[in-house]
Scaffold this motif. Structure first.
Motif, short mmCIF file in Angstrom:
data_model
loop_
_atom_site.label_atom_id
_atom_site.label_comp_id
_atom_site.label_asym_id
_atom_site.label_seq_id
_atom_site.Cartn_x
_atom_site.Cartn_y
_atom_site.Cartn_z
N ASP A 1 0.85 -1.19 0.00
CA ASP A 1 0.00 0.00 0.00
C ASP A 1 0.89 1.25 0.00
N ALA A 2 0.47 2.26 -0.73
CA ALA A 2 1.28 3.48 -0.87
C ALA A 2 1.52 4.18 0.45
N VAL A 3 0.69 3.91 1.46
CA VAL A 3 0.85 4.59 2.74
C VAL A 3 2.16 4.20 3.42
N PHE A 4 2.65 2.99 3.14
CA PHE A 4 3.86 2.53 3.80
C PHE A 4 5.10 3.13 3.12
N GLY A 5 6.15 3.26 3.91
CA GLY A 5 7.40 3.81 3.39
C GLY A 5 7.84 5.01 4.20
N ILE A 6 8.74 5.78 3.64
CA ILE A 6 9.31 6.96 4.31
C ILE A 6 8.59 8.21 3.82
N THR A 7 8.17 9.05 4.77
CA THR A 7 7.45 10.28 4.45
C THR A 7 7.99 11.42 5.29
N HIS A 8 8.18 12.56 4.68
CA HIS A 8 8.62 13.74 5.41
C HIS A 8 7.42 14.45 6.04
N LEU A 9 7.58 14.84 7.30
CA LEU A 9 6.50 15.56 7.98
C LEU A 9 7.09 16.51 9.01
N THR A 10 7.03 17.79 8.70
CA THR A 10 7.45 18.82 9.63
C THR A 10 6.34 19.86 9.73
N GLY A 11 6.59 20.88 10.51
CA GLY A 11 5.68 22.01 10.54
C GLY A 11 5.89 22.88 9.32
N ALA A 12 5.13 23.96 9.23
CA ALA A 12 5.24 24.94 8.16
C ALA A 12 4.88 26.30 8.74
N PRO A 13 5.41 27.38 8.20
CA PRO A 13 6.33 27.50 7.07
C PRO A 13 7.78 27.33 7.51
N TYR A 14 8.70 27.38 6.54
CA TYR A 14 10.12 27.30 6.85
C TYR A 14 10.58 28.58 7.54
N THR A 15 11.61 28.43 8.36
CA THR A 15 12.20 29.59 9.04
C THR A 15 13.65 29.25 9.38
N THR A 16 14.25 30.03 10.26
CA THR A 16 15.58 29.75 10.79
C THR A 16 15.47 29.65 12.31
N TRP A 17 16.53 29.19 12.95
CA TRP A 17 16.50 29.17 14.42
C TRP A 17 16.32 30.59 14.95
N HIS A 18 16.95 31.56 14.29
CA HIS A 18 16.80 32.94 14.73
C HIS A 18 15.35 33.40 14.58
N GLY A 19 14.74 33.07 13.44
CA GLY A 19 13.35 33.44 13.23
C GLY A 19 12.42 32.77 14.23
N PHE A 20 12.72 31.52 14.55
CA PHE A 20 11.91 30.79 15.53
C PHE A 20 12.06 31.45 16.90
N ALA A 21 13.29 31.80 17.27
CA ALA A 21 13.50 32.45 18.57
C ALA A 21 12.74 33.76 18.67
N GLU A 22 12.76 34.54 17.60
CA GLU A 22 12.02 35.80 17.62
C GLU A 22 10.52 35.57 17.81
N ALA A 23 9.99 34.52 17.17
CA ALA A 23 8.56 34.20 17.33
C ALA A 23 8.27 33.76 18.76
N ILE A 24 9.18 33.01 19.35
CA ILE A 24 9.00 32.56 20.73
C ILE A 24 8.91 33.76 21.67
N PHE A 25 9.83 34.71 21.51
CA PHE A 25 9.84 35.84 22.44
C PHE A 25 8.72 36.84 22.15
N ALA A 26 8.27 36.90 20.91
CA ALA A 26 7.09 37.72 20.64
C ALA A 26 5.88 37.15 21.36
N GLY A 27 5.75 35.82 21.33
CA GLY A 27 4.65 35.19 22.05
C GLY A 27 4.80 35.32 23.55
N ALA A 28 6.03 35.21 24.04
CA ALA A 28 6.26 35.37 25.47
C ALA A 28 5.92 36.79 25.92
N ALA A 29 6.31 37.77 25.12
CA ALA A 29 6.03 39.17 25.48
C ALA A 29 4.53 39.42 25.57
N ARG A 30 3.76 38.80 24.66
CA ARG A 30 2.30 38.96 24.72
C ARG A 30 1.72 38.37 25.99
#
Length: 321
Positions: free
Chosen positions: A207-236
């Motif tokens: 069955d096509a369901v079996f095998g290797i599949t990529h699954l991450t969140g979206a959209p793409y970012t950088t660690w720096h961009g992720f950190a900025e989002a974390i602290f924006a949320g923390a500040a709120r």
């Protein structure tokens, strides 16, 4: 459905087990010291006792830098273990859900990686995870491996928790900005397993369901961009928000090389599995609500950041799991 879960206290298992229980499934979670996934006799005894109808392997050795000096243990947990689990699952004729990593690639490709790209791990951790994929699928074709990256949650050690802790201690953090990927919340990876399990039980090899599949969140970012989002949320939420300064990978030396490109193309997950990437920004909001509603414990988790211009790199475990 009776589901055997390998791992109990890790990020994904901590999210998966309550979901299994809420859906009325019977879940049995095993991990050290009472269970050793590198021993065939432990696995056989677990299968005899539980009689599972499906298996989810949430366990992994994720100390990326330490793996360079402890290759034997990394390969035992990440390669030998999945291979043995696959053999037991094949004998019991049950499907397997397994989690792997972007570290199977060297990160040099300029575009997001697809499942058909040739793996080329540059460190012991990635090599051990790649070997585990191969051994598992050779042993049990009725397996799904979800390759993911940058996993975070309110549980265990991870980048979100480390950033929040550092944010309370320092007015400035220096975070790597030339490594690209997508944060992935363990809750979304657990939800993916929940969606897959009924289909896998009713599907046969091929069955096509079996095998290797990529699954991450979206959209793409950088660690720096992720950190900025974390602290924006923390500040709120009334929490400290230090200055986040962008640095290069060369300014944050580590024993094991990190992929510059951890972006995984998740088209197959959406079209074949019916599981599109979840927006990590929504996952972050939920995670921050959970974390900031409790006393935040100290996190010993790795992150590509230093807590200020004068401080050296933090010695922490990689946030891949």
């Amino acid at each position: 459905m009776r589901v055997l879960v390998i791992g109990r206290t890790g990020q994904i298992a901590s999210e998966l087990l309550p979901r299994l229980a809420a859906a009325g499934h019977e879940a049995v979670a095993l991990e050290p010291p009472e269970f050793d996934m590198t021993r065939a006799d432990h696995i056989a005894a677990a299968f005899d006792r539980v009689r599972p109808q499906a298996l989810v392997n949430c366990a992994a050795y994720t100390a990326v830098d330490k793996a360079e000096d402890d290759r034997a243990l990394a390969f035992a947990v990440n390669a030998t273990g999945p291979g043995l689990l696959g053999r037991a699952a094949r004998r019991a004729d049950i499907p397997v859900v397994h989690y792997s990593t972007d570290y199977v690639f060297d990160g040099s490709k300029p575009e997001p990686y697809v499942e058909t790209d040739a793996p080329d791990p540059v460190g012991a951790y990635g090599a051990s995870k790649l070997a585990g994929e191969m051994l598992l699928h050779d042993a049990q074709p009725r397996s799904v491996t979800l390759r993911t990256a940058w996993v975070c949650s309110p549980h265990g050690g991870n980048f979100v928790k480390t950033m929040l802790r550092f944010g309370k201690e320092r007015p400035e953090l220096r975070v790597v900005a030339d490594q690209h990927g997508a944060p992935t919340f363990a809750a979304d990876l657990a939800a993916a397993a929940m969606a897959l399990l009924p289909r896998l039980v009713d599907s046969r090899a091929g069955d096509a369901v079996f095998g290797i599949t990529h699954l991450t969140g979206a959209p793409y970012t950088t660690w720096h961009g992720f950190a900025e989002a974390i602290f924006a949320g923390a500040a709120r939420r009334g929490q400290p928000a230090p200055k986040v300064t962008a640095i290069t990978t060369d300014e944050y030396p580590t024993k094991a090389r990190r992929p510059a490109n951890s972006r995984l193309d998740c088209t197959r997950a959406a079209t074949v599995l019916g599981i599109p990437p979840a927006d990590w920004r929504a996952g972050l909001e939920r995670c921050l609500d959970d974390l900031l509603a409790q006393q935040l414990p100290n996190s010993g988790s790795a992150c590509p950041a230093t807590p200020g211009p004068a401080a050296g790199p933090a010695a922490m475990k990689d946030p891949t799991r």
